[in-house]
Design a protein around this motif. Structure first.
Motif, PDB file in Angstrom:
ATOM      1  N   TYR A   8       0.966  -0.983   0.140  1.00  0.00           N
ATOM      2  CA  TYR A   8      -0.566  -0.109  -0.135  1.00  0.00           C
ATOM      3  C   TYR A   8       1.239   1.544   0.024  1.00  0.00           C
ATOM      4  N   ASP A   9       1.750   1.245   1.096  1.00  0.00           N
ATOM      5  CA  ASP A   9       2.845   2.314   0.579  1.00  0.00           C
ATOM      6  C   ASP A   9       3.356   2.437  -0.648  1.00  0.00           C
ATOM      7  N   ILE A  10       4.401   1.514  -1.165  1.00  0.00           N
ATOM      8  CA  ILE A  10       5.029   1.567  -2.496  1.00  0.00           C
ATOM      9  C   ILE A  10       3.350   2.194  -4.102  1.00  0.00           C
ATOM     10  N   VAL A  11       2.655   1.582  -3.537  1.00  0.00           N
ATOM     11  CA  VAL A  11       1.425   2.349  -4.733  1.00  0.00           C
ATOM     12  C   VAL A  11       1.134   3.647  -4.559  1.00  0.00           C
ATOM     13  N   LYS A  12       1.279   4.196  -2.998  1.00  0.00           N
ATOM     14  CA  LYS A  12       1.284   5.426  -2.990  1.00  0.00           C
ATOM     15  C   LYS A  12       2.162   6.186  -3.197  1.00  0.00           C
ATOM     16  N   ASP A  13       3.547   5.885  -3.390  1.00  0.00           N
ATOM     17  CA  ASP A  13       4.610   6.561  -3.562  1.00  0.00           C
ATOM     18  C   ASP A  13       4.530   6.333  -5.132  1.00  0.00           C
ATOM     19  N   ALA A  14       4.205   5.902  -5.433  1.00  0.00           N
ATOM     20  CA  ALA A  14       4.647   5.120  -6.792  1.00  0.00           C
ATOM     21  C   ALA A  14       3.383   6.296  -8.372  1.00  0.00           C
ATOM     22  N   ILE A  15       2.009   6.417  -7.641  1.00  0.00           N
ATOM     23  CA  ILE A  15       1.154   7.451  -8.318  1.00  0.00           C
ATOM     24  C   ILE A  15       1.698   8.747  -8.343  1.00  0.00           C
ATOM     25  N   LYS A  16       2.423   8.840  -6.894  1.00  0.00           N
ATOM     26  CA  LYS A  16       3.205  10.377  -6.539  1.00  0.00           C
ATOM     27  C   LYS A  16       3.970  10.691  -7.915  1.00  0.00           C
ATOM     28  N   LEU A  17       5.130   9.693  -7.909  1.00  0.00           N
ATOM     29  CA  LEU A  17       5.921   9.620  -8.898  1.00  0.00           C
ATOM     30  C   LEU A  17       5.550   9.741 -10.859  1.00  0.00           C
ATOM     31  N   ASN A  18       4.475   9.387 -10.365  1.00  0.00           N
ATOM     32  CA  ASN A  18       3.193   9.303 -12.117  1.00  0.00           C
ATOM     33  C   ASN A  18       2.762  10.533 -12.009  1.00  0.00           C
ATOM     34  N   ASP A  19       3.712  11.458 -11.843  1.00  0.00           N
ATOM     35  CA  ASP A  19       2.808  12.452 -12.320  1.00  0.00           C
ATOM     36  C   ASP A  19       0.994  12.659 -11.071  1.00  0.00           C
ATOM     37  N   GLY A  20       1.259  11.877 -10.691  1.00  0.00           N
ATOM     38  CA  GLY A  20      -0.086  11.570  -9.540  1.00  0.00           C
ATOM     39  C   GLY A  20      -1.115  10.699 -10.460  1.00  0.00           C
ATOM     40  N   GLU A  21      -1.059  10.009 -11.158  1.00  0.00           N
ATOM     41  CA  GLU A  21      -1.741   9.070 -12.410  1.00  0.00           C
ATOM     42  C   GLU A  21      -2.262   7.634 -12.056  1.00  0.00           C
ATOM     43  N   PRO A  22      -3.130   6.940 -11.801  1.00  0.00           N
ATOM     44  CA  PRO A  22      -3.113   5.227 -11.295  1.00  0.00           C
ATOM     45  C   PRO A  22      -2.416   4.812 -12.121  1.00  0.00           C
ATOM     46  N   ILE A  23      -1.189   4.075 -11.630  1.00  0.00           N
ATOM     47  CA  ILE A  23      -0.528   3.328 -11.862  1.00  0.00           C
ATOM     48  C   ILE A  23      -1.797   2.908 -12.988  1.00  0.00           C
ATOM     49  N   LEU A  24      -1.229   2.489 -14.376  1.00  0.00           N
ATOM     50  CA  LEU A  24      -2.176   1.480 -15.069  1.00  0.00           C
ATOM     51  C   LEU A  24      -0.929   0.605 -15.820  1.00  0.00           C
ATOM     52  N   GLY A  25      -1.385  -0.759 -16.426  1.00  0.00           N
ATOM     53  CA  GLY A  25      -0.002  -1.921 -16.647  1.00  0.00           C
ATOM     54  C   GLY A  25      -1.248  -2.888 -17.885  1.00  0.00           C
ATOM     55  N   VAL A  26      -1.331  -2.688 -19.003  1.00  0.00           N
ATOM     56  CA  VAL A  26      -1.719  -3.299 -20.204  1.00  0.00           C
ATOM     57  C   VAL A  26      -0.803  -4.325 -20.222  1.00  0.00           C
ATOM     58  N   GLY A  27      -1.541  -5.450 -20.770  1.00  0.00           N
ATOM     59  CA  GLY A  27      -1.086  -6.800 -21.086  1.00  0.00           C
ATOM     60  C   GLY A  27      -1.627  -6.932 -22.281  1.00  0.00           C
ATOM     61  N   HIS A  28      -1.359  -8.433 -22.523  1.00  0.00           N
ATOM     62  CA  HIS A  28      -2.231  -9.075 -23.747  1.00  0.00           C
ATOM     63  C   HIS A  28      -1.117 -10.431 -23.953  1.00  0.00           C
ATOM     64  N   TYR A  29      -2.067 -11.035 -24.572  1.00  0.00           N
ATOM     65  CA  TYR A  29      -1.400 -12.981 -24.787  1.00  0.00           C
ATOM     66  C   TYR A  29      -1.601 -13.489 -26.519  1.00  0.00           C
ATOM     67  N   THR A  30      -0.965 -13.217 -26.835  1.00  0.00           N
ATOM     68  CA  THR A  30      -0.919 -14.395 -28.662  1.00  0.00           C
ATOM     69  C   THR A  30       0.046 -14.841 -28.460  1.00  0.00           C
ATOM     70  N   PRO A  31      -0.275 -16.210 -29.048  1.00  0.00           N
ATOM     71  CA  PRO A  31       0.306 -17.670 -29.271  1.00  0.00           C
ATOM     72  C   PRO A  31       1.506 -17.539 -29.982  1.00  0.00           C
ATOM     73  N   HIS A  32       2.616 -18.011 -29.801  1.00  0.00           N
ATOM     74  CA  HIS A  32       3.634 -17.751 -30.717  1.00  0.00           C
ATOM     75  C   HIS A  32       4.468 -19.156 -30.548  1.00  0.00           C
ATOM     76  N   ARG A  33       5.037 -19.346 -32.012  1.00  0.00           N
ATOM     77  CA  ARG A  33       5.741 -20.651 -31.639  1.00  0.00           C
ATOM     78  C   ARG A  33       5.300 -22.105 -30.782  1.00  0.00           C
ATOM     79  N   LYS A  34       4.154 -22.195 -31.175  1.00  0.00           N
ATOM     80  CA  LYS A  34       3.135 -23.191 -30.327  1.00  0.00           C
ATOM     81  C   LYS A  34       2.577 -24.443 -31.251  1.00  0.00           C
ATOM     82  N   GLY A  35       3.236 -23.895 -32.688  1.00  0.00           N
ATOM     83  CA  GLY A  35       2.331 -25.075 -33.619  1.00  0.00           C
ATOM     84  C   GLY A  35       1.414 -24.873 -34.737  1.00  0.00           C
ATOM     85  N   MET A  36      -0.041 -25.123 -34.642  1.00  0.00           N
ATOM     86  CA  MET A  36      -0.674 -24.731 -35.620  1.00  0.00           C
ATOM     87  C   MET A  36      -2.146 -24.371 -34.982  1.00  0.00           C
TER      88      MET A  36
END
Lengths: 759, 164, 295
Positions: free
Chosen positions: A577-605
Motif C-alpha cells: 500500500y505504501d509503495i502504491v502511494k509512492d508510485a502514484i506520486k512519482l507518476n504525476d499523480g496518475e493511477p498505475i496502469l498495466g496493460v498486457g496481452h497474450y497471443t500464442p507464438h511458436r506453439k504449432g498450428m
C-alpha cells in the motif's frame, strides 16, 4: 504448490453472493426505459423461395411499433470465418430464400411480448417450395438441391491433414481394421435461452447491445458486418450468462434483429427466444459420419491411421467450418500416431446450422477412436488399458507440422485410474462392466479465421491510491469460473488479496479484446493476458521499491502477502500500500496502469497446450430392457497447475454430466428437417438421481506456457464418457455400437443381435 | 378483466390487480420487479422458477397468479437477513454449488423447503426431492453436498439459539 | 418464454355447488376447469387449449381430504395434492403402492400443487395414478347438477385426454376398497431418466388364498401402451387360480403385451413398448407376489 498464496487454493466464486441472492443480472433480467419487445417470424419450410411478404396487417395492430423484413435491413453478410468472405453466408433476415425450418424472415417490435407474438400471425409470406436435402451423404450428390445456389455439391468447407507415410504405415501393420460411426447431434441446452437487448443512440448513431453471449468481441464483429457499421460504434456488453456450452459463440438472429428494430424505432428492443426456438433454431452439435482405419503391430503399437469425415453442417457456416479442423485433429488424440491422413468435408443441408457444443470436435473423434481401439485390443488379445499406455502421448511430443504437446500427465493419469479400478471395483456382477478411455483437450485455438488484428487476449490493470485494483478484461465468464480465475491470477501476481480487486469484465468499449469463451481458452489465454498486465504493474511497483531500498539490479524483489521485499532478505521491504502511494506520486499523480496481452507464438498450428486425462466408467446393463445405469466414475485429470480446485472439480463434474447425456440419452431426431423433441420433456437430460458420484484425481503437471503453469480444465472430460459406456457394454454383453446415444431400445436390439449371432 | 390479488411476498403485503392469464412468475418478475426467480423452459420441466408458497416448493411458471391469492410467497430475494446471507446461500457459495447461476435461485428455494421438512437429509433423500431441478453446469453432486452442508449449519444455528 | 397470451374470464367458486352451477352455465367448448394446473397451464401457454372461461376449483377445500376406514376403505378427495398422498401416514401404511407411485411422479414442485383429481381428469395415457387405481379396483365418483355416480377406474379414461365425465360433472372422489387379506400390490414404470414419464408402466394386484399358495385374484393394469390405461384381462386369466411362478409370469407378460396397442413415437417404438410390458409384468408380478406372501 505451496509457494503460492492464492493459486491452487480452493476459492469461492467472486460472483457468489450475487448469484445466490438472485441479484446477478443476466440479459434475461434486463429492461430499459421505453423498451419494446421483439419476436421473429420463422419459416415453416426447410427450403423455399420467398415470393412476397405482406406486413401491412401486422403493422396496423395496436401496440406494434415496427415490422421489418430483409429489405429493411442494412444488407450486410456475416459469419465467424471472416477470412473467407464466401463463408460469411448469413443475413439478418432471409431475403431471397429460406434454408431451414426456423430461418427468420421478419421481425416485429411491440409494446408487449404478447402483442409482438400475436402480430406474427398477421404477417403473410408467400413461399415457393423447393426440394430440400437433409442428409450430408445426399447433399454431396450431383443431383442434390443446392442450399446455397453458388455452392456446388453443397460442399461448404473441406480440410486435409497429413503427416508421415500412411500407406507405408499400413503396409507395416500386422492388424488393420476399418470402422464406420455416426455421431449424432445434441443441444447445448443452456438454462438461459438466447436473448439480446439492443439500444440505439439516435444522437450519435451508436449501438449498445447486451446479450447472452460467449464472446462479446465476436458478437461485435458480427453486428458490424451485418449492420455495415464500424466496430467501434457498436458496444457489446456481456452480463452474467446462464450457460453457453458452445452454442453462444455466433451472431444469432436475436442480436442483429434487436439492433435493426432499435435503429428503426429509436427505442431499446429486447428479443428473447422461447425454449422451442432455443432447441430448434440455435446452434447444436454437428452430426457426422466418421470412417476410421487404423493399423497396429501385433504388440499394439499404432502404425497408421486414416480418417474420413463428412459432417452435417446445416444451412449456414457460422463456426461450423471449424468442426473439420478440430475433429480431424482430435482423431489423433491422445496417441503417438506416426502417420496420419485425414479428409473432412462439411456439407450444407436444409436444417438449422450446426456448430459446436462443449468439447467441439473431440467428443465426436474420440468416440470413434476409443471405441475402435477397444475392438482392436480385443482382437489382438491386449488389455485395453495396456494398449493405451503403450501408445500414449508423452511430454514434448510433436505431431509433425501440426501441434506440439508441452506438459502431459497422461501416463500418470492412466496409472492412477487403473490403480483405483483394481482397488475399488472388485465386486462386479455379471451384468456390470467397465469402460476405460483417455481424453485430451486444447487450451484455445491458434487459428485466426475471425481475422482479428488484435492480440488474442488483452487486459488492463489500474491501481488506485489505496491499493485497490480495477481489472479490465473482455474474458467471458459463462459459468466456468473465469472471473474468479482472473481475479486470483491478478491477486497472486501482485501479491495482494482477492478482496483488493474489482473486475470489470466483458464490455467491448472499456476492456481490451479477448476472443471469448470457447475451446477452453480463457484460463490459458485470458489468464496469461491478465498475468501480463499485472506483471507490468508489478514491475513499476518493484522499481519504486528498489529505488527506496537502494539495491542494485542484480538483487531480486518479490511481491507476496501485500508486501514488496528483497527475495534474499524478506524482512527488508515495504507494504504494498505504501509503495502504491509512492508510485502514484512519482507518476504525476496518475493511477498505475498495466496493460498486457497474450497471443500464442511458436506453439504449432493448433493450440499452445493440452490437458489430458483418463476415465473409467462402471455400468450395469439390464439385459432384458437395455437400460444402462452408470454406477460409478473415476477420473484422473492433468490441467497443469489447477488455479482453483473448486472450479476444476465443478468443471469435471459438469463435463461428465454432459458426456453421460451424450452417450446415453440426449439426441435431436429430425423428420424432414423438423426437430421432433424441442422441449425438456422430450429432450432427455440426466437429473440428479441419474448422476453417479465422481471420483476425481488431479495429476499435477506444470505447463510453462500457462499462467502459473495452468492449462484448461475438464472440457476434455466430456469426450471419454460415450466411448467408455459403449466399451463397458461391450465388455458385459459383447454388443457393439456404431453410434452414440445408447438408449435402452438401441442397446436391447444390439444385445439381441449379438445373442442371435451366437445362437 | 383484471382481478384483485392480495398476497404477501417476502413478508410484504401486496394488493394489486392482474389479468387472469398472468402466471405467478410474471407477477413476481414483471410487476414486483423480483427478477431473481428465473425461467428456463416452457414445459414446467426445469424448476428454475421455484419459489416457496406457504412453505411449499412450487413452480411459479405453473401457477396462475390469482391462485396465489391469500397466500404467502417467499422468493430468493427474501432469503437473506438484511446483508447477512442465509446459511443455505452461504453453503452454496462455499461448496461451489453453482456455476452460471441461472438455476440457482430455484435450487435454493427448493432446498429451503426441503430442509424445513427434513432437517437432516441423506444424499438419496436430497436427490429425491431435488429431482425436478435441471442444471446444465454442475452435474448436481456439488449442489447435493451444499444442501447437506446447509443442513448442518442450520442445525448448529438452532442449537446456538437454544443455548442463548 | 411462453406465457398465456389469450384472454379469458376467471371464475373461482368456493363450493362444489357453485362450481357445478358455473359448469352448467357454459358450453363445453367455452370453458375449462383448472385445479392445480400443472398440466393444463402448459397446454394453455402453447395455445393448445384456449378456453374463454376458466373455472378454478383449487380453492374448494371441501374436496381436499384423505379418509380411511377398515370397512369402507380409502376415500381421497379430488383436490388432494399428490404430495399429501405421498406423505399420508395412513396411505403409506395401508396402500403403500399409492405413495410409492406418487414419490416418483414428476417432481416435488408439481406434487405440491397438482391434484390427483386433476391428474386423472386430464387423462394423459402415460399418467401413473390411473394405472395404479385400476389395479386397486378403485372407483371414481363424479358429481354433477343431477347428482352423483361412480364408475370403475378402468372405465373412467376413454381416450387420449378424454374421460367418462360429462361436461357438467366434476370428479369429486376416488374410492379405493380395503385390500383383501394376503394381497400385494406393486407399480413400476420404465423410463431411462429416473422418475421420468414412463415409456410403459405396470401395476399388479395379487391376492393369494389362505394358504398363500394359489392366486385367487389378480388385476394387471398397463399404462402408456394404449389410448388409455388398460387392464390385461387375458393375462389375468392365465394367473387366476394358479400357483404363480416365474415361468407363468413370463407367459402372462407375453399375453399382456399382445393385448396392448402401443404407438411408435420419438421416444420408443411400439415393439419396444410391448417388450417392456413383457418384462415389467414378470418383474412387477414377482414383487406383488412377494408382498402378498408377507401380507
Amino acid at each position: 504448490m505451496s509457494e503460492y498464496s492464492i493459486i491452487g487454493k480452493p476459492t469461492t466464486n467472486v460472483d457468489g453472493a450475487a448469484k445466490v441472492s438472485g441479484e446477478a443480472v443476466y440479459t434475461f433480467d434486463m429492461t430499459l426505459p421505453n423498451m419494446l419487445y421483439g419476436k421473429l417470424l420463422r419459416s415453416p419450410h426447410p427450403h423455399a423461395r420467398i415470393i412476397s411478404i405482406d406486413t401491412s396487417e401486422a403493422e396496423k395492430l395496436p401496440g406494434v411499433k415496427a415490422v421489418i423484413t430483409g429489405k429493411d435491413t442494412p444488407g450486410g453478410r456475416y459469419g465467424l470465418w471472416r477470412r473467407f468472405p464466401e463463408l460469411c453466408d448469413q443475413e439478418v433476415l432471409a431475403t431471397t430464400k429460406v434454408r431451414f425450418i426456423g430461418d427468420p424472415v421478419a421481425a416485429v417490435a411491440a409494446v408487449s411480448e404478447a402483442i409482438a407474438e400475436n402480430a406474427l400471425d398477421f404477417i403473410n409470406v408467400e413461399y415457393e417450395l423447393l426440394p430440400a436435402v437433409f442428409e450430408p451423404l445426399d447433399a454431396i450428390k450431383d443431383d442434390a438441391p443446392l442450399v446455397h445456389d453458388d455452392c456446388d455439391n453443397n460442399i461448404n468447407n473441406t480440410r486435409h491433414i497429413e503427416w508421415g507415410d500412411v500407406d507405408e504405415g499400413f503396409k507395416n501393420s500386422d492388424y488393420i481394421r476399418e470402422d464406420r460411426f455416426i455421431y449424432s447431434s445434441q443441444h447445448p441446452a443452456p438454462t438461459e435461452v438466447h436473448n439480446s437487448l439492443a439500444s440505439y443512440d439516435k444522437g450519435n448513431g451508436r449501438l449498445t447491445v447486451w446479450s447472452s453471449t460467449q464472446s462479446p468481441y465476436y458478437l461485435q464483429l458480427g453486428l458490424a458486418d451485418g449492420l455495415k457499421m464500424r466496430e467501434g460504434d457498436i458496444r457489446v456488453i456481456k452480463p452474467h450468462v446462464g450457460g453457453g456450452f458452445g452454442g453462444k459463440n455466433s451472431t444469432m438472429p436475436d442480436s442483429v434483429n434487436a439492433a435493426v428494430l432499435s435503429m428503426k424505432t429509436g427505442r431499446p428492443v429486447k428479443i428473447v427466444f422461447n425454449r422451442e426456438e432455443e432447441f430448434t433454431c440455435t446452434e447444436h452439435r454437428t452430426a457426422m459420419h466418421l470412417a476410421v482405419k487404423i493399423g497396429l503391430k501385433k504388440d499394439g503399437t499404432i502404425m497408421a491411421k486414416e480418417f474420413k469425415l463428412i459432417t452435417d453442417g446445416g444451412a449456414y457456416t457460422a463456426l461450423g467450418a471449424t468442426t473439420l479442423y478440430l475433429t480431424g485433429t482430435y482423431a489423433t488424440f491422445p496417441y503417438k500416431i506416426p502417420s496420419y491422413r485425414y479428409d473432412g468435408v462439411r456439407t450444407y443441408t436444409n436444417k438449422m446450422w450446426a456448430t459446436s457444443v462443449r468439447n467441439f470436435g473431440g467428443t465426436e473423434a474420440i468416440y470413434a477412436s476409443e471405441t475402435q481401439l477397444d475392438r482392436a485390443a480385443h482382437d489382438l488379445g491386449i488389455d485395453p488399458i495396456e494398449i493405451r499406455r503403450k501408445n500414449a502421448m508423452t511430454p514434448g511430443y510433436e505431431a509433425p507440422g501440426q501441434y506440439n504437446v508441452g506438459s502431459c500427465g497422461l501416463l500418470p493419469s492412466i496409472d492412477k485410474v487403473e490403480e483405483r479400478i483394481k482397488e475399488k471395483w472388485t465386486d462386479l456382477s455379471k451384468d456390470e462392466g467397465v469402460g476405460f478411455t483417455l481424453f485430451a483437450y486444447m487450451c484455445g485455438g491458434i487459428f485466426n479465421w475471425i481475422d482479428t488484428p488484435y492480440a488474442f487476449s488483452g487486459a488492463m490493470v489500474k491501481v488506485n491510491i489505496d491499493g485497490t485494483v480495477d481489472l479490465f478484461t473482455q474474458g467471458s465468464d459463462i459459468g466456468q469460473g473465469t472471473n474468479t480465475v482472473n481475479v486470483m491470477i491478478c491477486a497472486e501476481e501482485l501479491g495482494i488479496g482477492i478482496e483488493d480487486i474489482r473486475l470489470h469484465p466483458a464490455d467491448t468499449a472499456t476492456t481490451p479484446v479477448d476472443l471469448g469463451a470457447w475451446a477452453s481458452r480463457e484460463t490459458m489465454m485470458n489468464g496469461n493476458a491478465v498475468k501480463d498486465a499485472a506483471s507490468n504493474v508489478k514491475k513499476k511497483l518493484i522499481e519504486v521499491a528498489r529505488m527506496k531500498l537502494g539495491e542494485n539490479i542484480v538483487y531480486d524483489l518479490e511481491v507476496k502477502d501485500k508486501r514488496i521485499f528483497l527475495a534474499l532478505r524478506p524482512e527488508r521491504g515495504f507494504s504494498y500500500y505504501d509503495i502504491v502511494k509512492d508510485a502514484i506520486k512519482l507518476n504525476d499523480g496518475e493511477p498505475i496502469l498495466g496493460v498486457g496481452h497474450y497471443t500464442p507464438h511458436r506453439k504449432g498450428m493448433v493450440s499452445p497446450a493440452w490437458s489430458f486425462g483418463s476415465m473409467a466408467i462402471r455400468v450395469k446393463v439390464d439385459r432384458e430392457t437395455g437400460l444402462v445405469e452408470v454406477k460409478d466414475v473415476i477420473v484422473a485429470h492433468d490441467c497443469g497447475q489447477p488455479i482453483n480446485p473448486l472450479g476444476v472439480r465443478g468443471q469435471v463434474e459438469g463435463s461428465v454430466h454432459l458426456g453421460l447425456g451424450w452417450g446415453l440419452c440426449e439426441d435431436l431426431p429430425t423428420d424432414n428437417g423438423l426437430i421432433l423433441n424441442p422441449s425438456f420433456a422430450d429432450y432427455k437430460i440426466f437429473r440428479t438421481r441419474d448422476m453417479p458420484q465422481i471420483e476425481l484425481h488431479e495429476v499435477p503437471t506444470y505447463e510453462p506456457g500457462g499462467p502459473f503453469g495452468a492449462k484448461e480444465s475438464a472440457e476434455g472430460a466430456v469426450a471419454p464418457t460415450s466411448p467408455a459406456i459403449a466399451n463397458a457394454i461391450y465388455n458385459v454383453t459383447g454388443a457393439t455400437f456404431d453410434s452414440n446415444v445408447l438408449k435402452p431400445e438401441k442397446v436391447l436390439k444390439a444385445i439381441r443381435e449379438k445373442e442371435g449371432k451366437e445362437n | 378483466m383484471k382481478k384483485e390479488l392480495k398476497f404477501v411476498v417476502n413478508g410484504n403485503p401486496y394488493d394489486i390487480w392482474v389479468e387472469p392469464n398472468t402466471l405467478l412468475v410474471q407477477v413476481l418478475r414483471d410487476e414486483l420487479g423480483l427478477r431473481g426467480t428465473h425461467r428456463a423452459c416452457d414445459s414446467g420441466t426445469c424448476c428454475a422458477c421455484t419459489v416457496n408458497l406457504d412453505g411449499m416448493a412450487v413452480k411459479s411458471c405453473s401457477i396462475l397468479a390469482l391462485q396465489a391469492n391469500g397466500r404467502e410467497i417467499l422468493t430468493i430475494e427474501g432469503m437473506a437477513n438484511g446483508a447477512e446471507l442465509h446459511p443455505i446461500q452461504q453453503a452454496f457459495i462455499d461448496n461451489w454449488a453453482f456455476q452460471c447461476g441461472f438455476c440457482t435461485s430455484g435450487q435454493i428455494m427448493a432446498s429451503n423447503a426441503l430442509l424445513k421438512e427434513n432437517p437432516n437429509p441423506t444424499r438419496e433423500e436430497v436427490q429425491l426431492q431435488m429431482d425436478g431441478h435441471l442444471c446444465r453446469c454442475t452435474g448436481y453432486n456439488m449442489i447435493n453436498e451444499a444442501i447437506r452442508d446447509a443442513a448442518g449449519r442450520l442445525q448448529a444455528q438452532k442449537s446456538q439459539e437454544k443455548t442463548k | 418464454m411462453k406465457n398465456i397470451i389469450f384472454d379469458f374470464e376467471y371464475l373461482a367458486p368456493k363450493t362444489l355447488e357453485e362450481a357445478l352451477t358455473l359448469l352448467s352455465q357454459y358450453d363445453e367448448e367455452e370453458c375449462k376447469v383448472i385445479a392445480g394446473g400443472q398440466s393444463l397451464l402448459i397446454l394453455m401457454r402453447q395455445r393448445l387449449i384456449t378456453p374463454e372461461y376458466l373455472i378454478d376449483i383449487k380453492g374448494i377445500s371441501d374436496l381436499d381430504y384423505i379418509k380411511f376406514d377398515e370397512k369402507e376403505g380409502l376415500k381421497i378427495g379430488a383436490l388432494t395434492t399428490h404430495r399429501a398422498i405421498e406423505k399420508s401416514p395412513v396411505i403409506q401404511k395401508e396402500f403403500s403402492v399409492l405413495s410409492e407411485m406418487e414419490q416418483n411422479l414428476s417432481n416435488v414442485e408439481t406434487r405440491n400443487w397438482g391434484t390427483i383429481g386433476g391428474d386423472i381428469a386430464h387423462a394423459d395415457p402415460c399418467g401413473d395414478p390411473a394405472v395404479v387405481l385400476i389395479a386397486l379396483n378403485a372407483k371414481i365418483k363424479m358429481t354433477g347438477s343431477s347428482g352423483e355416480r361412480t364408475v370403475d377406474a378402468e372405465d373412467f379414461t376413454l381416450d387420449y385426454f378424454e374421460t367418462a365425465l360429462h361436461h357438467d360433472e366434476l370428479l369429486t372422489e376416488i374410492q379405493v376398497p380395503t385390500l383383501p387379506p394376503n394381497t400385494g400390490v406393486k407399480f413400476t414404470k420404465f423410463s431411462q431418466i429416473v422418475g421420468d414419464l414412463g415409456l410403459a408402466s405396470v401395476a399388479m394386484l395379487i391376492t393369494l388364498d389362505e394358504n398363500k399358495e394359489t392366486c385367487s385374484d389378480v388385476r394387471i393394469a398397463l399404462g402408456g401402451v394404449a389410448i388409455a390405461p388398460m387392464r390385461a384381462k387375458k393375462a389375468e386369466d392365465m394367473l387366476k387360480g394358479k400357483k404363480i411362478s416365474d415361468a407363468l409370469l413370463a407367459e402372462a407378460g407375453q399375453v399382456a403385451s399382445e393385448e396392448t396397442s402401443p404407438t411408435t413415437d420419438v421416444q420408443a417404438s411400439e415393439e419396444y413398448r410391448r417388450d417392456l410390458i413383457k418384462v415389467l409384468v414378470k418383474r412387477v408380478g414377482n414383487e406383488a407376489l412377494a408382498r402378498a406372501k408377507k401380507a
